[in-house]
Design an enzyme around this catalytic site. Sequence first.
Site, mmCIF file in Angstrom:
data_model
loop_
_atom_site.group_PDB
_atom_site.id
_atom_site.type_symbol
_atom_site.label_atom_id
_atom_site.label_comp_id
_atom_site.label_asym_id
_atom_site.label_seq_id
_atom_site.Cartn_x
_atom_site.Cartn_y
_atom_site.Cartn_z
ATOM 1 N N LYS A 51 -7.016 11.521 -2.720
ATOM 2 C CA LYS A 51 -7.391 11.968 -1.547
ATOM 3 C C LYS A 51 -6.973 13.163 -0.955
ATOM 4 O O LYS A 51 -7.604 14.129 -0.500
ATOM 5 C CB LYS A 51 -7.171 10.788 -0.207
ATOM 6 C CG LYS A 51 -8.066 9.433 -0.434
ATOM 7 C CD LYS A 51 -7.473 8.467 0.502
ATOM 8 C CE LYS A 51 -8.377 7.163 0.358
ATOM 9 N NZ LYS A 51 -8.097 6.108 1.166
ATOM 10 N N SER A 67 -3.583 8.429 2.070
ATOM 11 C CA SER A 67 -2.895 7.580 1.934
ATOM 12 C C SER A 67 -3.916 6.504 1.402
ATOM 13 O O SER A 67 -5.343 6.780 1.805
ATOM 14 C CB SER A 67 -2.290 6.932 3.398
ATOM 15 O OG SER A 67 -1.780 5.687 3.295
ATOM 16 N N ASP A 68 -3.641 5.114 0.994
ATOM 17 C CA ASP A 68 -4.494 4.262 0.662
ATOM 18 C C ASP A 68 -3.843 2.912 0.883
ATOM 19 O O ASP A 68 -2.810 2.669 0.220
ATOM 20 C CB ASP A 68 -5.006 4.415 -0.821
ATOM 21 C CG ASP A 68 -6.466 3.463 -1.024
ATOM 22 O OD1 ASP A 68 -7.488 3.919 -0.259
ATOM 23 O OD2 ASP A 68 -6.186 2.486 -1.656
ATOM 24 N N THR A 69 -4.665 1.857 1.386
ATOM 25 C CA THR A 69 -4.162 0.467 1.400
ATOM 26 C C THR A 69 -5.068 -0.384 0.741
ATOM 27 O O THR A 69 -6.202 -0.326 0.869
ATOM 28 C CB THR A 69 -3.825 0.167 2.974
ATOM 29 O OG1 THR A 69 -3.217 0.898 3.735
ATOM 30 C CG2 THR A 69 -3.434 -1.345 3.051
ATOM 31 N N ALA A 104 -0.118 2.919 -0.135
ATOM 32 C CA ALA A 104 0.442 4.291 -0.885
ATOM 33 C C ALA A 104 0.461 5.551 -0.094
ATOM 34 O O ALA A 104 -0.685 5.476 0.672
ATOM 35 C CB ALA A 104 -0.148 4.826 -2.288
#
Length: 194
Positions: A51, A67-69, A104
């Site tokens: 991203k 960011s990624d969840t 992250a």
Amino acid sequence: MSLILASQSPRRKELLSQLGVQFQTRPADIDETPLSGESPMDYVLRLSIEKARCIARSQSGTWVLGSDTTVVRGEAILGKPEDEEDAVSMLLSLSGKTHQVLTAVALVKDEKVLSRVVSTQVCFREITESMARAYWATEEPCDKAGSYGIQGLGGMLVRSIDGSYSSVVGLPLAETADLLMEAKIEGWWSWHQE
């Protein structure tokens, strides 16, 4: 502008604002399909970096935060639900159990990458199918990993957490602040140093 948030998430925007940094937002459009054999931790880390890189390619010399969840049940990655049946199935699979939420966060500028992954354990209350369907009807779960948002109505599904609340919402504040300090991006902490 010294920082770009590669997200259209209002939750991430609000959390990043709490750190007192100046930033712009530019949503990143990437393929979020897990790779064959990819672990949940590798998955969220890869997506957060991709991203940020997606936006950084056209922003030479500027730090970009991605960011990624994801919600993890066992080793299964529970992404955003495809439809009501998928959401209800996910929610019922989490009912009365503890699962992991991985978030992250990555800072990218040109070829430099700084990153962290945060793991939080979330314990769900027992829920019924009718509760899951009523929650789906609110439309809150539609765009959420694991089909729930802890910061909204979905908070009533959660008995307890062990770890970072802000990470479950979508951006781990302590770890993000660490990365911003490492990158020498000024924020709230810059105004309060002795």
